[in-house]
Write an enzyme that holds these catalytic residues in place. Structure first.
Site, mmCIF file in Angstrom:
data_model
loop_
_atom_site.group_PDB
_atom_site.id
_atom_site.type_symbol
_atom_site.label_atom_id
_atom_site.label_comp_id
_atom_site.label_asym_id
_atom_site.label_seq_id
_atom_site.Cartn_x
_atom_site.Cartn_y
_atom_site.Cartn_z
ATOM 1 C CG ASP A 48 -1.984 1.195 1.377
ATOM 2 O OD1 ASP A 48 -3.001 1.000 0.631
ATOM 3 O OD2 ASP A 48 -1.480 2.102 1.858
ATOM 4 C CE1 TYR A 53 0.615 8.041 2.244
ATOM 5 C CE2 TYR A 53 1.112 5.705 1.698
ATOM 6 C CZ TYR A 53 0.587 6.716 2.221
ATOM 7 O OH TYR A 53 -0.798 6.418 3.064
ATOM 8 C CE LYS A 78 -3.718 4.756 0.424
ATOM 9 N NZ LYS A 78 -2.271 4.373 0.886
ATOM 10 C CG HIS A 111 -4.556 9.901 0.095
ATOM 11 N ND1 HIS A 111 -3.272 9.654 -0.274
ATOM 12 C CD2 HIS A 111 -4.660 9.503 1.386
ATOM 13 C CE1 HIS A 111 -2.635 9.264 0.873
ATOM 14 N NE2 HIS A 111 -3.609 8.992 2.089
HETATM 15 N N1 LIG Z 1 -5.345 6.486 3.677
HETATM 16 C C1 LIG Z 1 -4.617 7.083 4.423
HETATM 17 O O1 LIG Z 1 -5.010 8.346 4.722
HETATM 18 C C2 LIG Z 1 -3.462 6.479 5.240
HETATM 19 C C3 LIG Z 1 -3.044 7.276 6.423
HETATM 20 C C4 LIG Z 1 -1.883 6.627 6.981
HETATM 21 C C5 LIG Z 1 -1.647 5.421 6.946
HETATM 22 N N2 LIG Z 1 -2.038 4.713 5.680
HETATM 23 C C6 LIG Z 1 -1.364 3.475 5.457
HETATM 24 O O2 LIG Z 1 -1.575 2.799 6.727
HETATM 25 C C7 LIG Z 1 -0.128 1.998 6.596
HETATM 26 C C8 LIG Z 1 0.140 1.737 8.185
HETATM 27 O O3 LIG Z 1 -0.408 2.957 8.800
HETATM 28 P P1 LIG Z 1 1.085 3.838 9.630
HETATM 29 O O4 LIG Z 1 2.309 3.396 8.995
HETATM 30 O O5 LIG Z 1 0.299 4.989 10.054
HETATM 31 O O6 LIG Z 1 0.934 2.939 11.207
HETATM 32 P P2 LIG Z 1 0.708 1.653 11.624
HETATM 33 O O7 LIG Z 1 1.139 0.427 10.983
HETATM 34 O O8 LIG Z 1 -0.427 1.377 12.722
HETATM 35 O O9 LIG Z 1 2.022 1.665 12.750
HETATM 36 C C9 LIG Z 1 3.411 1.798 12.248
HETATM 37 C C10 LIG Z 1 4.324 2.056 13.503
HETATM 38 O O10 LIG Z 1 4.335 0.889 14.305
HETATM 39 C C11 LIG Z 1 5.600 0.429 14.457
HETATM 40 N N3 LIG Z 1 5.395 -1.015 14.302
HETATM 41 C C12 LIG Z 1 5.233 -1.806 13.429
HETATM 42 N N4 LIG Z 1 5.179 -3.195 13.809
HETATM 43 C C13 LIG Z 1 5.261 -3.318 15.150
HETATM 44 C C14 LIG Z 1 5.282 -4.239 16.142
HETATM 45 N N5 LIG Z 1 5.406 -5.648 15.436
HETATM 46 N N6 LIG Z 1 5.852 -4.066 17.165
HETATM 47 C C15 LIG Z 1 6.027 -2.770 17.558
HETATM 48 N N7 LIG Z 1 5.803 -1.493 16.771
HETATM 49 C C16 LIG Z 1 5.616 -1.795 15.459
HETATM 50 C C17 LIG Z 1 6.326 1.010 13.566
HETATM 51 O O11 LIG Z 1 7.629 1.027 13.592
HETATM 52 P P3 LIG Z 1 9.110 0.857 12.572
HETATM 53 O O12 LIG Z 1 8.690 1.021 11.167
HETATM 54 O O13 LIG Z 1 10.179 1.655 13.046
HETATM 55 O O14 LIG Z 1 9.273 -0.741 12.801
HETATM 56 C C18 LIG Z 1 5.832 2.333 13.091
HETATM 57 O O15 LIG Z 1 6.505 3.223 13.995
HETATM 58 C C19 LIG Z 1 0.589 3.161 6.059
HETATM 59 O O16 LIG Z 1 1.978 2.703 6.037
HETATM 60 C C20 LIG Z 1 -0.085 3.408 5.031
HETATM 61 O O17 LIG Z 1 0.296 2.340 3.912
HETATM 62 C C21 LIG Z 1 -3.036 5.402 4.906
#
Ligand SMILES: NC(=O)c1ccc[n+]([C@@H]2O[C@H](COP(=O)([O-])OP(=O)(O)OC[C@H]3O[C@@H](n4cnc5c(N)ncnc54)[C@H](OP(=O)(O)O)[C@@H]3O)[C@@H](O)[C@H]2O)c1
Length: 278
Positions: A48, A53, A78, A111
């Site tokens: 994704d 990004y 997106k 998005h």
């Molecule tokens: N459509 C939208 O508006 C929108 C908005 C936000 C996000 N997204 C999508 O959703 C995806 C995921 O959301 P997100 O990146 O915001 O947050 P997330 O996946 O909820 O959390 C990512 C964070 O958690 C940490 N983490 C990951 N696995 C872990 C584990 N097993 N144990 C402890 N910590 C862990 C990562 O650290 P490290 O990387 O340092 O390991 C990072 O700091 C994004 O990458 C993006 O593709 C979409």
């Protein structure tokens, strides 16, 4: 799909999406190839990204280097807010394809609705065209509230296959999930781990201690059992692997109820009704 351990969700047009994929928000382009390569190596097949990004090129490099057949990969990107509008959407889509080095996108999402700009119906008509031409296998939206979805439905257009929204134990989105279920729209959870903010919740750490899994694995398992599609992000190889290792245990009904009790209106991102940045 090539990874038999990851179940798929059948979308409203019959296309199947892996229920667990890999997100790359906030990963710099020059680090994205390594992160996506580690994810593909671990067994993820769904990636994704988004134009905003700035790392579609890095994603594309990893896809090409993997040597995996295109049909085994599921790629989401997106449309950024500044590119909304019919013609601008078509142009932005071509730019994303070129950066990713692909000929079609598996899931293309608007998005954000950016309601004050009021262009999402025009943008959606362009996405519908891309879908009808087969350049997009599934068309969806992101951060749409029930009122925005209702407007799309009322316009008589294609029903989105997916709505990707902020969703985690701190923001469980019951109203949206019910709307999706009623209209055949799949729920995809962004920030499924609340960017780490829910991993200390006692209800979650207690389940982790009992099952021998990490808090992150418990949260991902909660999503999967609710039927959500999830796209956790990590740049840490051990966590990338850990987040995929969630198919050998189950939460009990009591566990699901305990996590349900942690809902508290926690947003890590902007509110979709108010976010109109271009
Ligand atoms: N459509 C939208 O508006 C929108 C908005 C936000 C996000 N997204 C999508 O959703 C995806 C995921 O959301 P997100 O990146 O915001 O947050 P997330 O996946 O909820 O959390 C990512 C964070 O958690 C940490 N983490 C990951 N696995 C872990 C584990 N097993 N144990 C402890 N910590 C862990 C990562 O650290 P490290 O990387 O340092 O390991 C990072 O700091 C994004 O990458 C993006 O593709 C979409």
């Amino acid at each position: 799909m090539s990874n038999p351990t990851v179940p798929t969700v059948k979308l409203n047009n019959g296309v199947e999406i892996p229920q667990l994929g890999f997100g790359v928000f906030q990963v710099p382009d020059d680090e994205t190839t390594a992160a996506v390569s580690a994810a593909l190596e671990a067994g993820y097949r769904s990636i994704d990204t988004a134009a905003i990004y700035g790392n579609e090129t890095g994603v594309g490099r990893a896809l090409a280097a993997s040597g995996l057949p295109r049909e085994e990969l599921f790629v989401t990107t997106k449309l950024w807010n500044a590119d909304q509008g019919y013609d601008a959407t078509l142009r932005a889509f071509d730019a994303s394809l070129a950066k990713l080095g692909l000929e079609r996108i598996d899931l293309y999402l608007i998005h954000w609705p950016t309601p004050a700009r009021d262009l999402y119906l025009d943008s959606w008509r362009a996405v519908e065209r891309l879908a009808s031409e087969g350049r997009v296998r599934a068309a969806g939206v992101s951060n749409f509230q029930p009122a925005h979805l209702q407007r799309l439905l009322d316009s008589g257009s294609l029903v989105p296959a997916v709505n990707q929204v902020e969703l985690h134990p701190g923001l469980q989105q019951a109203e949206l999930r019910a709307f999706h279920a009623e209209h055949g729209i799949a729920t995809e959870a962004w920030s499924p781990l609340a960017q780490g903010a829910v991993l200390d919740d006692p209800a979650i750490t207690a389940i982790a201690a009992r099952t021998g899994k990490s808090a992150a694995q418990v949260v991902l398992r909660w999503h999967l059992q609710l039927g959500n599609i999830v796209i956790p992000k990590s740049v840490t190889p051990a966590r990338i692997r850990q987040n995929l290792d969630v198919f050998d245990f189950r939460l009990t009904e009591e566990d699901m109820a305990a996590v349900a009790g942690t809902d508290r209106g926690l947003r890590t991102g902007p509110h979709p009704d108010e976010f109109n940045a271009a």
